[in-house]
Scaffold this active site. Sequence first.
Site, PDB file in Angstrom:
ATOM      1  N   LYS A  21       1.057  -1.152  -0.004  1.00  0.00           N
ATOM      2  CA  LYS A  21       0.288  -0.423   0.504  1.00  0.00           C
ATOM      3  C   LYS A  21       0.875   1.196   0.124  1.00  0.00           C
ATOM      4  O   LYS A  21       0.528   2.080  -0.417  1.00  0.00           O
ATOM      5  CB  LYS A  21      -0.861  -0.252   1.240  1.00  0.00           C
ATOM      6  CG  LYS A  21      -2.070   1.079   1.159  1.00  0.00           C
ATOM      7  CD  LYS A  21      -3.600   0.256   2.238  1.00  0.00           C
ATOM      8  CE  LYS A  21      -2.950   0.809   3.522  1.00  0.00           C
ATOM      9  NZ  LYS A  21      -2.965   2.206   3.631  1.00  0.00           N
ATOM     10  N   ARG A  26       2.717   5.911  -2.989  1.00  0.00           N
ATOM     11  CA  ARG A  26       4.198   6.947  -3.225  1.00  0.00           C
ATOM     12  C   ARG A  26       4.302   6.742  -5.011  1.00  0.00           C
ATOM     13  O   ARG A  26       4.524   7.575  -5.684  1.00  0.00           O
ATOM     14  CB  ARG A  26       5.398   6.792  -2.933  1.00  0.00           C
ATOM     15  CG  ARG A  26       5.067   6.647  -1.285  1.00  0.00           C
ATOM     16  CD  ARG A  26       6.024   5.559  -0.537  1.00  0.00           C
ATOM     17  NE  ARG A  26       6.181   6.424   0.964  1.00  0.00           N
ATOM     18  CZ  ARG A  26       5.107   5.946   1.719  1.00  0.00           C
ATOM     19  NH1 ARG A  26       4.272   5.610   1.773  1.00  0.00           N
ATOM     20  NH2 ARG A  26       5.269   6.890   3.515  1.00  0.00           N
ATOM     21  N   GLY A  92      -5.225   8.084   5.707  1.00  0.00           N
ATOM     22  CA  GLY A  92      -4.381   8.757   6.033  1.00  0.00           C
ATOM     23  C   GLY A  92      -3.120   8.907   5.058  1.00  0.00           C
ATOM     24  O   GLY A  92      -2.095  10.703   5.456  1.00  0.00           O
ATOM     25  N   ARG A 120      -8.568  12.054  13.162  1.00  0.00           N
ATOM     26  CA  ARG A 120      -7.241  11.618  12.827  1.00  0.00           C
ATOM     27  C   ARG A 120      -6.299  12.799  12.557  1.00  0.00           C
ATOM     28  O   ARG A 120      -7.031  14.207  11.967  1.00  0.00           O
ATOM     29  CB  ARG A 120      -6.030  11.076  11.336  1.00  0.00           C
ATOM     30  CG  ARG A 120      -7.506   9.411  12.267  1.00  0.00           C
ATOM     31  CD  ARG A 120      -6.697   8.163  11.237  1.00  0.00           C
ATOM     32  NE  ARG A 120      -5.476   7.924  10.699  1.00  0.00           N
ATOM     33  CZ  ARG A 120      -4.947   7.092  10.531  1.00  0.00           C
ATOM     34  NH1 ARG A 120      -5.510   6.701   8.485  1.00  0.00           N
ATOM     35  NH2 ARG A 120      -3.437   7.144  10.246  1.00  0.00           N
ATOM     36  N   GLN A 163       4.562   9.619   6.872  1.00  0.00           N
ATOM     37  CA  GLN A 163       3.927  10.262   6.388  1.00  0.00           C
ATOM     38  C   GLN A 163       4.152  11.573   6.732  1.00  0.00           C
ATOM     39  O   GLN A 163       4.105  12.093   6.020  1.00  0.00           O
ATOM     40  CB  GLN A 163       2.293  10.008   7.096  1.00  0.00           C
ATOM     41  CG  GLN A 163       1.559   8.411   6.612  1.00  0.00           C
ATOM     42  CD  GLN A 163       0.789   8.268   7.321  1.00  0.00           C
ATOM     43  OE1 GLN A 163      -0.425   8.614   7.742  1.00  0.00           O
ATOM     44  NE2 GLN A 163      -0.135   6.888   6.694  1.00  0.00           N
ATOM     45  N   ASP A 313       1.440  -1.654  12.158  1.00  0.00           N
ATOM     46  CA  ASP A 313       0.588  -1.516  11.453  1.00  0.00           C
ATOM     47  C   ASP A 313       0.349  -3.365  11.813  1.00  0.00           C
ATOM     48  O   ASP A 313      -1.167  -3.745  11.624  1.00  0.00           O
ATOM     49  CB  ASP A 313       0.120  -1.548   9.728  1.00  0.00           C
ATOM     50  CG  ASP A 313       0.919  -0.136   9.583  1.00  0.00           C
ATOM     51  OD1 ASP A 313       0.239   0.638  10.520  1.00  0.00           O
ATOM     52  OD2 ASP A 313       0.802   0.235   8.325  1.00  0.00           O
ATOM     53  N   LYS A 340      -4.838   5.790  15.247  1.00  0.00           N
ATOM     54  CA  LYS A 340      -4.983   5.308  13.276  1.00  0.00           C
ATOM     55  C   LYS A 340      -6.009   5.051  12.879  1.00  0.00           C
ATOM     56  O   LYS A 340      -6.797   5.929  13.624  1.00  0.00           O
ATOM     57  CB  LYS A 340      -3.276   3.689  13.398  1.00  0.00           C
ATOM     58  CG  LYS A 340      -2.101   3.591  13.917  1.00  0.00           C
ATOM     59  CD  LYS A 340      -1.209   4.158  12.377  1.00  0.00           C
ATOM     60  CE  LYS A 340      -0.028   4.668  13.216  1.00  0.00           C
ATOM     61  NZ  LYS A 340       0.453   4.768  12.142  1.00  0.00           N
ATOM     62  N   ARG A 344      -6.583   1.690  18.244  1.00  0.00           N
ATOM     63  CA  ARG A 344      -5.780   0.006  17.658  1.00  0.00           C
ATOM     64  C   ARG A 344      -5.808  -0.243  19.471  1.00  0.00           C
ATOM     65  O   ARG A 344      -5.587  -1.447  19.568  1.00  0.00           O
ATOM     66  CB  ARG A 344      -5.285   0.149  16.927  1.00  0.00           C
ATOM     67  CG  ARG A 344      -5.940  -0.064  15.495  1.00  0.00           C
ATOM     68  CD  ARG A 344      -4.631   0.000  14.239  1.00  0.00           C
ATOM     69  NE  ARG A 344      -5.050   0.353  13.644  1.00  0.00           N
ATOM     70  CZ  ARG A 344      -4.322   0.213  11.865  1.00  0.00           C
ATOM     71  NH1 ARG A 344      -3.182   0.045  11.949  1.00  0.00           N
ATOM     72  NH2 ARG A 344      -4.802  -0.150  10.808  1.00  0.00           N
ATOM     73  N   ARG A 386      -7.193  -2.836   9.519  1.00  0.00           N
ATOM     74  CA  ARG A 386      -6.247  -4.621  11.082  1.00  0.00           C
ATOM     75  C   ARG A 386      -6.756  -4.625  12.012  1.00  0.00           C
ATOM     76  O   ARG A 386      -6.434  -6.070  11.868  1.00  0.00           O
ATOM     77  CB  ARG A 386      -5.281  -3.411  10.462  1.00  0.00           C
ATOM     78  CG  ARG A 386      -5.026  -2.917   9.509  1.00  0.00           C
ATOM     79  CD  ARG A 386      -3.453  -2.743   9.470  1.00  0.00           C
ATOM     80  NE  ARG A 386      -2.673  -1.918   8.262  1.00  0.00           N
ATOM     81  CZ  ARG A 386      -2.456  -2.293   6.893  1.00  0.00           C
ATOM     82  NH1 ARG A 386      -2.640  -3.700   6.749  1.00  0.00           N
ATOM     83  NH2 ARG A 386      -1.437  -1.571   5.974  1.00  0.00           N
TER      84      ARG A 386
HETATM   85  C1  S3P Z   1       2.286   4.768   6.358  1.00  0.00           C
HETATM   86  C2  S3P Z   1       2.968   5.082   7.472  1.00  0.00           C
HETATM   87  C3  S3P Z   1       2.660   4.608   8.786  1.00  0.00           C
HETATM   88  C4  S3P Z   1       1.504   3.574   8.557  1.00  0.00           C
HETATM   89  C5  S3P Z   1       0.493   3.815   8.013  1.00  0.00           C
HETATM   90  C6  S3P Z   1       1.591   4.085   6.109  1.00  0.00           C
HETATM   91  C7  S3P Z   1       3.066   5.294   4.854  1.00  0.00           C
HETATM   92  O1  S3P Z   1       1.793   5.934   9.098  1.00  0.00           O
HETATM   93  O2  S3P Z   1       0.934   2.995   9.828  1.00  0.00           O
HETATM   94  O3  S3P Z   1      -0.174   2.482   7.048  1.00  0.00           O
HETATM   95  O4  S3P Z   1       2.333   4.995   3.690  1.00  0.00           O
HETATM   96  O5  S3P Z   1       3.829   6.461   5.499  1.00  0.00           O
HETATM   97  P1  S3P Z   1       3.252   6.694   9.342  1.00  0.00           P
HETATM   98  O6  S3P Z   1       4.139   6.874   9.086  1.00  0.00           O
HETATM   99  O7  S3P Z   1       2.352   8.083  10.103  1.00  0.00           O
HETATM  100  O8  S3P Z   1       3.522   6.202  11.077  1.00  0.00           O
END
Ligand code: S3P
Length: 427
Positions: A21, A26, A92, A120, A163, A313, A340, A344, A386
């Site tokens: 994912k 990206r 997110g 969030r 993120q 995750d 999240k 969770r 999840r």
């Molecule tokens: C992700 C980073 C993670 C992860 C999310 C996907 C990403 O979040 O929990 O499912 O693709 O950069 P955080 O980087 O905010 O922890």
Amino acid sequence: MKLDVVPVASIQGSLRPPSDKSLTHRAYMLAAMANEPSVVRNPLRGEDCEATLRCLEAMGSRATWLSEHKVRLEPAESWHSPASDLDCGNSGTTMRLLSGLIASWPIEATLKGDVSLSRRPMGRIAEPLRLMGATVEGETPPIRIAGGGLRGISYTTPVPSAQIKSCVLLAGLRAEGVTVVTETVPSRDHTERMLAALGAPITLSGNGPFTASVIGGYSLRGFDFTAPADISSAAFFMVAAALLPGSELVIEDLSVNPSRTGILDVFRQAGAPCAVENERSELGEPVGDVAVRFSPSLRPFTIEGSLVPRLIDEIPVLAVMATQCQGMSVIRDAKELRVKESDRIEMVAAGLRAMGARVETFEDGMAIHGPCRLRGARIETAHDHRIAMAFAIAGLIAQGQTTIEGAEAISTSYPRFEQDLMGLCIV
Ligand code: S3P
């Protein structure tokens, strides 16, 4: 939608889980920033990534499906403000990474999401983008961004989050000067690896703190990327294989980026047999096959510190595994779990208690006492994919039937979950 799960004897065979994912998001975003078309093969066809694609198209990019598993992406000649609000759904990653892209163009957009995403925190990306010169209104969705004319900053993230890091780095690619992001604990590094593989001016350094710097003004070239499978989706079946007697499972074509393989460290701590084979690489991403076998006796494990972002995750399903270990497993430094797709920590604790497990919760984690014979129960999931999949795995080892409420959420990341599960289970 409900998913009813009954106990099975074991799981056997091989599986190619859905594509990663994070990498699909990206690949779509970098393709939209490039100066020529790109091709993405085997992208994840789940709701989260489809949301990213729709949002990019609303600002001028064009996606043409050449087959079910191959999409050609043409970047916008010039990004334009979307005609209506951008709907990021449950994702997110869509909202946070896309915010960095939008802020880098002289356009305006409002980003909204579903009930879960609307709760969030977005202040974590609003702050650095404002420091770079963008206007960002809203601390939770919907957020409105007016971008353009960014300048590079040096920014230390308040929590280890790929993120936040990726949002700032992507904005930095079109900012004036150098943008530096520092993390005290490293988060997943897909963005950095992909940018480096595309020849972008990115520099990485440190054994802690960890920094990534990009020089603004670079124009990315197009690429042809084949997405490997997602270890976060594989995790459900890996845990099932470790727990169900006689199980043997090979997961093929898996992204085994070290910033994502914390689950393998936990398997080693617990004494669950697992091995990575046939290692190779795709646009800077390590890829391999992972073999997992049943273990009749699992040791308890500890997840804390720098291990947490490497398996963030996977914690719901690892908590299920902890109920079968010989003693108390502890998860700490994982406060991020509270923000999240659901809280969770509370959702896992509530579900495991409903199935008869002893769980204590802390602000930043939980302690799970094993071993425990789980019994089937009705599980609330708060529309968190999840949580739904973790408890489907718990249902396989429980006594009696387990009913997963809100199982439609699974399609955000793993639309074929139920079919894959049925294909591997030996009753
Ligand atoms: C992700 C980073 C993670 C992860 C999310 C996907 C990403 O979040 O929990 O499912 O693709 O950069 P955080 O980087 O905010 O922890």
